[in-house]
Design an enzyme around this catalytic site. Structure first.
Site, short mmCIF file in Angstrom:
data_model
loop_
_atom_site.label_atom_id
_atom_site.label_comp_id
_atom_site.label_asym_id
_atom_site.label_seq_id
_atom_site.Cartn_x
_atom_site.Cartn_y
_atom_site.Cartn_z
N ALA A 20 0.81 -1.24 0.00
CA ALA A 20 0.00 0.00 0.00
C ALA A 20 0.83 1.28 0.00
O ALA A 20 0.29 2.36 0.12
CB ALA A 20 -0.95 0.00 1.20
N SER A 21 2.15 1.16 -0.16
CA SER A 21 2.96 2.39 -0.10
C SER A 21 2.89 3.19 -1.40
O SER A 21 3.28 4.33 -1.44
CB SER A 21 4.41 2.06 0.25
OG SER A 21 4.97 1.24 -0.76
N GLY A 25 -2.45 -0.17 -4.48
CA GLY A 25 -2.70 -0.38 -3.05
C GLY A 25 -2.96 0.93 -2.33
O GLY A 25 -3.91 1.05 -1.54
N TYR A 170 5.08 -15.73 -14.53
CA TYR A 170 4.23 -14.64 -14.06
C TYR A 170 2.76 -15.06 -14.09
O TYR A 170 2.01 -14.85 -13.12
CB TYR A 170 4.44 -13.39 -14.92
CG TYR A 170 3.48 -12.25 -14.57
CD1 TYR A 170 3.54 -11.64 -13.31
CD2 TYR A 170 2.51 -11.82 -15.47
CE1 TYR A 170 2.67 -10.61 -12.98
CE2 TYR A 170 1.64 -10.79 -15.15
CZ TYR A 170 1.71 -10.20 -13.90
OH TYR A 170 0.84 -9.19 -13.58
N LYS A 174 0.09 -15.23 -10.95
CA LYS A 174 -1.14 -14.43 -10.84
C LYS A 174 -2.37 -15.33 -10.75
O LYS A 174 -3.30 -15.06 -10.01
CB LYS A 174 -1.28 -13.45 -12.02
CG LYS A 174 -0.28 -12.31 -12.02
CD LYS A 174 -0.21 -11.52 -10.71
CE LYS A 174 -1.35 -10.57 -10.48
NZ LYS A 174 -1.15 -9.68 -9.30
#
Length: 445
Positions: A20-21, A25, A170, A174
């Site tokens: 979330a930085s 997010g 990848y 996911k």
């Protein structure tokens, strides 16, 4: 509930958001903060990163400024103990956890042989294992909440091989996150809602800048579209579960009509996101479909692999047509395209021929258009006007203006392809080889 009663639906709720930085997010966090929610910022950037914006502390300041309460926690989701500690701290600080957003994610759009083991480990650890373990740590607390939700930023599982062939690791990672949704939604049905959210188009974040390079943002939407879609999901009752949601589809159902507000450059063509089968260019459907399978995301991969070559103005003047040399014979085409091919011809080496072994034909529309070629198969190599001496392995169609931009490093092939400016038929592996060679040549153009 009518769409806008002015009611702050997430007031007092506690959201635990990984990664979330910055980016998506943080956008979801800020949207919830406007309601007065508590946000646990579970991310790993505590010290400012050399190239990426934001830390857990700067994000915390923004969240508080938006009206929320923030708890920054240093969490690398690869470390189970860090997850557990942050969850305990969250419960101590805010009395519980109501919502978990599994947003932290690692990406490498590389083929099987090109993906370093540490990159494989990173994607599996962050995307699959991190999501699984964070969910596991939060679930006992979520079960005590009145309207608990888990939201994973992961795609609908599309088993079309085209989404696996160019970045298998990848895709697996996911889809691993999406399988968590599938399994946990069923396992905790009636107790905790578990859903997935994925954007219809590329979203402009620091990650996207790294993948797409300069200029990609025009083809992206803002993170706001995902924040709005996430808010919509997280304020639904816990009976809304097991869904794989596409942001635009949900918002249309909710009555949103104007999607220009989400565009970085309204009216500009948008890049479709991974894992969603969408036709790019309806007019050229048939010829695209043949080559498109192999292509739609390959060129994205290239963008990631290519170091942007910054060119000085003087080097670009010739190729841009500002100062075109006209020493070529009158019969030959002149102008920026001809100049570009002249430079390419002069730059070709036996080494290029040996390493590429391909013949490329260009069908260019507009000024200086027509058929051009680069032969990197025949001894010595050659480039110029007309059909190649032997049958082409790859045929690329685009406007001459975009062609010159592409060869001078101003337009990434990735973008040209994904926005429909460049069409490719034939051997994709060779198209990638040419692209790699181009990136070395650009310095001469």
């Amino acid at each position: 509930d009518p769409p806008d009663t002015g009611k702050k639906k997430l007031a007092g709720c506690t959201l635990f958001i990984t990664g979330a930085s910055r980016g998506i997010g943080k956008a979801i966090a800020l949207k919830a903060a406007k309601d007065g929610a508590n946000i646990v910022i579970a991310a790993k950037t505590a010290e400012p990163h050399p190239t990426l914006p934001g830390t857990i502390y700067t994000a915390a300041e923004e969240i508080e400024a938006a009206g929320g309460k923030a708890l920054p926690c240093i969490v690398n989701v690869r470390e189970e103990q860090q997850i557990i500690n942050a969850v305990e701290k969250a419960v101590k600080t805010f009395g519980g956890i109501d919502i978990l957003v599994n947003n932290a994610s690692a990406i490498s759009l590389t083929g099987t042989l090109e993906t370093a083991t540490k990159k494989v480990n990173l994607m599996m650890d962050v995307n699959v294992r991190g999501t699984y373990l964070t969910s596991k740590a939060c679930l006992p607390h979520l079960r005590k909440s009145k309207n608990p939700h888990i939201l994973n930023l992961s795609p609908p599982m599309n088993l079309n091989p085209m989404w696996f062939k160019n970045h298998c690791a990848y895709t697996i990672s996911k889809y691993g996150m999406s399988m968590c949704v599938l399994g946990m939604a069923e396992e905790f049905r009636g107790e905790v809602a578990v859903n997935a959210l994925w954007p219809k188009t590329a979203i402009h974040t620091a990650a996207m800048d790294m993948l797409g390079g300069a200029g990609i943002e025009k083809q992206c939407r803002k993170t706001d579209i995902l924040a709005d879609a996430a808010y919509c999901i997280l304020t639904k009752p816990k009976t809304f579960t097991g869904n794989f949601i596409i942001d635009e589809v949900l918002l249309r159902e909710e009555g949103v009509k104007d999607f220009d507000v989400y565009a970085i450059a309204p009216g500009h063509p948008l890049v479709p996101d991974f894992f969603l089968d969408v036709e790019i260019d309806t007019t050229a459907m048939k010829q695209e479909r043949d080559g498109r399978e192999n292509t739609i995301k390959v060129f994205f991969l290239i963008g990631a692999a290519q170091e942007e070559k910054k060119l000085s103005g003087s080097q670009q003047e010739g190729a841009d047509g500002a100062k075109v040399k006209t020493e070529s014979a009158a019969a030959k085409p002149s102008g920026p395209v001809a100049e570009t091919f002249r430079v390419i011809q002069g730059a070709l080496t036996e080494e290029h021929v040996k390493s590429t072994q391909g013949v490329f034909q260009f069908e260019l529309s507009g000024d200086g258009g027509g058929t051009w070629y680069i032969d990197l198969k025949t001894k010595g190599g050659s480039a110029g006007f007309g059909k190649p001496p032997v049958t082409a392995d790859v045929v690329m169609s685009m406007s001459s203006v975009d062609f010159v931009k592409m060869f001078t490093g101003k337009l990434k092939p990735t973008l040209a392809f994904m926005s429909g400016k460049l069409r490719i038929k034939g051997n994709m592996a060779l198209a990638i080889k040419l692209e790699k060679m181009l990136s070395q040549l650009t310095s001469k153009l």
